[in-house]
Design a protein around this motif. Structure first.
Motif, short mmCIF file in Angstrom:
data_model
loop_
_atom_site.label_atom_id
_atom_site.label_comp_id
_atom_site.label_asym_id
_atom_site.label_seq_id
_atom_site.Cartn_x
_atom_site.Cartn_y
_atom_site.Cartn_z
N TRP B 8 0.84 -1.21 0.00
CA TRP B 8 0.00 0.00 0.00
C TRP B 8 0.87 1.25 0.00
O TRP B 8 0.65 2.18 -0.78
N LEU B 12 1.20 4.09 -2.91
CA LEU B 12 0.97 5.51 -2.64
C LEU B 12 2.15 6.34 -3.10
O LEU B 12 1.99 7.39 -3.74
N ALA B 16 0.37 8.62 -5.68
CA ALA B 16 -0.49 9.59 -4.99
C ALA B 16 -0.44 10.97 -5.63
O ALA B 16 -1.44 11.69 -5.66
N LEU B 20 -3.64 13.06 -6.69
CA LEU B 20 -3.92 14.31 -5.98
C LEU B 20 -4.11 15.46 -6.96
O LEU B 20 -4.99 16.31 -6.77
N ASP B 35 -9.74 14.88 1.13
CA ASP B 35 -10.78 13.93 1.57
C ASP B 35 -11.20 13.01 0.43
O ASP B 35 -11.33 11.79 0.61
N LEU B 37 -9.51 12.32 -2.23
CA LEU B 37 -8.39 11.45 -2.58
C LEU B 37 -8.33 10.24 -1.65
O LEU B 37 -8.25 9.09 -2.11
N GLN B 38 -8.37 10.48 -0.37
CA GLN B 38 -8.27 9.36 0.58
C GLN B 38 -9.41 8.36 0.38
O GLN B 38 -9.17 7.15 0.29
N LEU B 41 -8.94 6.42 -2.93
CA LEU B 41 -7.86 5.42 -2.91
C LEU B 41 -8.29 4.18 -2.14
O LEU B 41 -8.07 3.05 -2.58
N VAL B 42 -8.90 4.41 -1.00
CA VAL B 42 -9.32 3.27 -0.17
C VAL B 42 -10.41 2.47 -0.90
O VAL B 42 -10.35 1.23 -0.96
N TRP B 45 -8.90 0.54 -3.89
CA TRP B 45 -8.07 -0.59 -3.43
C TRP B 45 -8.96 -1.75 -2.99
O TRP B 45 -8.70 -2.91 -3.29
N ARG B 46 -10.01 -1.42 -2.28
CA ARG B 46 -10.92 -2.47 -1.82
C ARG B 46 -11.62 -3.15 -2.99
O ARG B 46 -11.76 -4.36 -3.02
#
Lengths: 142, 158
Positions: B8, B12, B16, B20, B35, B37-38, B41-42, B45-46
């Motif tokens: 991970w 990033l 990233a 971004l 916010d 972006l985070q 990404l999560v 990935w999931r």
């Protein structure tokens, strides 16, 4: 030759500004939990089917057995068999599991009939127990 | 087997920045960009069960930014508030600042295509899917963006 080579070369002299150290630390901390099936595949697909089949069976059962009289001390008896009767299935709703995935909780209520062989032989003794289980069932997301 | 946390972090570190940049262009201010972006990404990935394709991440960023309800009118304010979009790895800071400035001046639809294609590394087909436009439109917007930059950057070109 690409007529935009000179312009693209100029653009290539710049790159996206990197995230600040604070933002990178925040993103690193947000790492998703390790990917793994929320529940065994048999739970995901088999349990709803089993619950439906058991519910049907419970409806069709001619005489749902009542709890048998309590056996005095079953610790000294030899269990020789058991029969489980599903009496009720209830949908408790959907909750969010540890992996942030939705999970449906189903409560099942059973009567377990356990057959014990008396020490001296003879007709087996029955003991009935009510048992409840709350089972998580994964939901498919689309 | 590779350590998931290290995987991970490596992902990033390598990606990233470009995500971004796009998030900044899609949102009203820096905090919204971070916010979005985070969360993107999560989520990506999931969904992918590991390293996702860049196109999926960009599409997720765009969708989440739209969900935040950012309007075009507010973009002007947002762009003035955002930090530098680009940097110069080779030390050519003046060029990076000039390109950041010109990038902001582009119409948003051209800038999105240019960013996804040039710094995002997507194909025109992927750009089109991400922005939900025909591939031909993506290509023509890229062409218009380059033409616009050529006019304003004429003095900087060899």
């Amino acid at each position: 030759m690409n007529p935009d080579d000179d312009l693209e070369a100029l653009l290539g002299r710049a790159a996206p500004a990197p995230p600040s150290a604070a933002l990178m630390a925040r993103l690193q901390a947000a790492r998703p939990a390790d990917m793994k099936p929320a529940h065994p595949r048999i739970l995901r697909f088999g349990l709803p089917l089993a619950a439906a089949a058991a519910t049907t069976l419970a409806w069709l059962w001619p005489q749902p057995p009542a709890a048998a009289p309590q056996v005095a001390d079953t610790s000294k008896l030899q269990a020789v068999g058991s029969v489980q009767h599903l009496m009720e299935v209830a949908d408790l709703g959907i909750v969010v599991g540890e992996d942030d995935q939705p999970v449906r909780l189903i409560r099942t209520r059973w009567i377990d009939e356990i057959l014990y062989a008396p020490p001296g032989g003879g007709t087996p003794v029955k003991q009935g127990r009510v048992r409840e289980e709350v089972l998580p069932v994964s939901l498919e997301l689309y | 087997m590779e350590d998931p946390a290290q995987d991970w972090n490596d992902w990033l570190a390598g990606n990233a920045g470009r995500f971004l940049l796009f998030a900044r262009q899609q949102t009203r201010c820096e905090s919204d960009a971070e916010d979005v972006l985070q969360d993107s990404l999560v989520e990506s990935w999931r969904r992918a069960g590991g390293r996702p394709d860049a196109a999926l991440v960009f599409a997720t960023i765009r969708r989440r930014a739209i969900d935040l309800g950012r309007s075009n009118d507010r973009r002007t304010v947002r762009e003035q508030e955002s930090g530098e979009l680009l940097c110069a790895p080779a030390g050519d800071r003046e060029t990076a600042e000039m390109l950041s400035h010109e990038l902001r001046r582009l119409p948003p639809e051209q800038r999105d295509v240019l960013t996804l294609k040039f710094w995002g590394g997507l194909t025109f087909a992927e750009v089109a899917t991400t922005l939900e436009i025909p591939p031909g439109t993506a290509a023509s917007r890229y062409r218009l963006a380059l033409e616009s930059l050529r006019e304003t950057l004429a003095l900087s070109l060899p």
